[in-house]
Design an enzyme around this catalytic site. Structure first.
Site, short mmCIF file in Angstrom:
data_model
loop_
_atom_site.label_atom_id
_atom_site.label_comp_id
_atom_site.label_asym_id
_atom_site.label_seq_id
_atom_site.Cartn_x
_atom_site.Cartn_y
_atom_site.Cartn_z
N LYS A 111 0.84 -1.21 0.00
CA LYS A 111 0.00 0.00 0.00
C LYS A 111 0.87 1.25 0.00
O LYS A 111 0.54 2.25 -0.64
CB LYS A 111 -0.95 -0.01 1.19
CG LYS A 111 -2.07 -1.02 0.98
CD LYS A 111 -3.07 -1.06 2.11
CE LYS A 111 -4.16 -2.08 1.80
NZ LYS A 111 -4.97 -2.47 2.92
N LYS A 201 -4.33 -9.75 -6.80
CA LYS A 201 -5.54 -10.23 -6.12
C LYS A 201 -6.77 -9.41 -6.55
O LYS A 201 -6.65 -8.21 -6.80
CB LYS A 201 -5.26 -10.20 -4.61
CG LYS A 201 -6.21 -9.52 -3.74
CD LYS A 201 -5.79 -9.58 -2.30
CE LYS A 201 -6.01 -8.18 -1.70
NZ LYS A 201 -6.00 -8.09 -0.28
N LYS A 204 -11.53 -4.91 -3.86
CA LYS A 204 -12.65 -3.97 -3.85
C LYS A 204 -12.20 -2.61 -4.32
O LYS A 204 -12.99 -1.86 -4.89
CB LYS A 204 -13.15 -3.76 -2.41
CG LYS A 204 -13.69 -4.93 -1.69
CD LYS A 204 -14.33 -4.41 -0.39
CE LYS A 204 -14.16 -5.37 0.77
NZ LYS A 204 -12.97 -5.15 1.58
#
Ligand code: TYM
Length: 347
Positions: A111, A201, A204
């Site tokens: 991140k 992956k 969302k």
């Protein structure tokens, strides 16, 4: 006892369903005490929209209920409604979690790298995120029976959950046996990948909606997304070993197996020698057939706003009873008195 959390960071997708919700519902059949929460205090560690935040959380609750979460056997609640989570996180952050451990967290590194691309820096909350996750899990203890709390999650959460176990163990080591070490239950559909990039992956927060199948996608969109999913020019192989590095094929077969309640071996045998057209067609059919009844229930539950608020209130109250009991024991273990400076025993 079972506990799991899901962040309200966007559309719930089939990765969340297969990785967490379906296993949670299955485990719930044999376990009376189930806690599922919307990890809203986790979601604010990254960018979020205050205007839609509350609705996204409520939509997520409606979707979990539509997937058949049984509120007679468990509680569903918003993390922010149970303040023991943040208080416990502070205590664990000071007493049992170490900077060196947080520095090793892959999700934080990923991140941080993504933020750096836009010349943004991570929040302190993003760094301490796994400590809050440890608090989320460790508050829910079956102290009476001494059995470990099960935590159903997808494989992407393995590192965070191993850290939760380590944090619990170091707290026990320093302050005496306080926590029963939790038991991560990693889904058999370990990690569902993006439909376009089999190495990334399904997420969302991916800006490209075509990368994922949302739980609320209508049938024609599901068919279209699978049709456009990345493939290669070969036929489908005969054994799991032969899949090798055909990551997109592996992903589609994994999704099929999970929806059809088959092993990956069985799914490969089912499609052996066929082309991707057959796989994608059957895949769309089975996913649509599973999601359509869930979507119908979701739309109905979503409309019943008052009933949902009451249920969340009850859920938070149920969770608080357990959470405050654990927190009380933890405060006692570290020598912090409850209520006006007196320990509970002296009150
Ligand atoms: P979150 O919100 O990213 O995901 C919710 C659950 O879905 C699983 N999952 C997946 N499984 C398979 N394939 C995928 N592509 C995929 N994407 C997500 C996740 O593993 C997770 O089980 N940190 C957690 C939320 C959390 C939590 C907790 C979980 C906060 N506190 C305590 C368990 C216990 C998260 O970001 O999940």
């Amino acid at each position: 006892m079972i506990i799991t959390g899901i962040q309200p960071t966007g559309n719930l997708h089939i990765g969340n369903y297969l990785g967490a919700i379906k296993p949670l519902i299955a485990l719930q059949q044999n376990d009376e005490d189930t806690y599922a929460f919307i990890a809203d205090y986790h979601a604010i560690t990254a960018n979020f929209d205050p205007a839609s935040f509350s609705q996204v959380s409520r939509d997520l609750v409606a979707m979990i209920l539509a997937c058949d979460f049984d509120t007679e056997r468990g509680s569903i609640f918003l993390q922010s409604d149970v303040p023991e989570h943040t208080e416990m996180a502070h205590i664990l952050g000071c007493t049992a979690a170490r900077v060196g451990q947080l520095n090793r967290m892959i999700q934080f590194k990923e991140k941080m790298a993504a933020l750096a691309e836009n010349e943004e820096t991570p929040s302190v909350g993003l760094y301490t995120y796994p400590v809050l996750q440890a608090a989320d899990v460790l508050l829910y203890q079956d102290a009476e029976n001494g059995t470990p709390t099960k935590v159903p999650v997808g494989d992407d959460q393995s590192q965070h959950l191993n850290l939760v176990v380590d944090i619990a163990a170091s707290f026990n080591h320093r302050f005496g046996d306080t926590f029963i070490l939790p038991k991560p239950v990693i889904s058999t559909a370990p990690r569902i990948m993006s439909l376009f990039d089999g190495t990334k992956k399904m997420s969302k927060s991916d800006p490209d909606d075509m990368n994922r199948i949302n739980m609320s996608d209508p049938a024609d969109r599901i068919v279209k997304k699978f049709r456009k999913a990345t493939t290669d020019q070969h036929m489908i192989c005969g054994t799991v070993e032969e899949i090798g590095d055909r990551v997109c094929l592996r992903n589609l077969l994994t999704i099929y197996a999970a929806f059809a309640d088959m092993t990956l071996d069985e799914a490969v045998a089912h499609f052996a020698g066929k082309g991707f057209g057959a796989l994608k067609g059957e895949l769309a059919d089975i996913v649509v057939a599973t999601l359509e009844p869930i979507q119908a229930r979701y739309l109905d539950i979503r409309e019943r706003k008052q009933a949902m608020s009451q249920m969340l209130g009850r859920g938070a109250m149920g969770a608080s009873i357990m959470a405050s009991d654990t927190l009380h024991r933890v405060r006692k273990a570290i020598g912090i008195a409850d209520r006006n400076g007196l320990g509970e025993d002296e009150v």
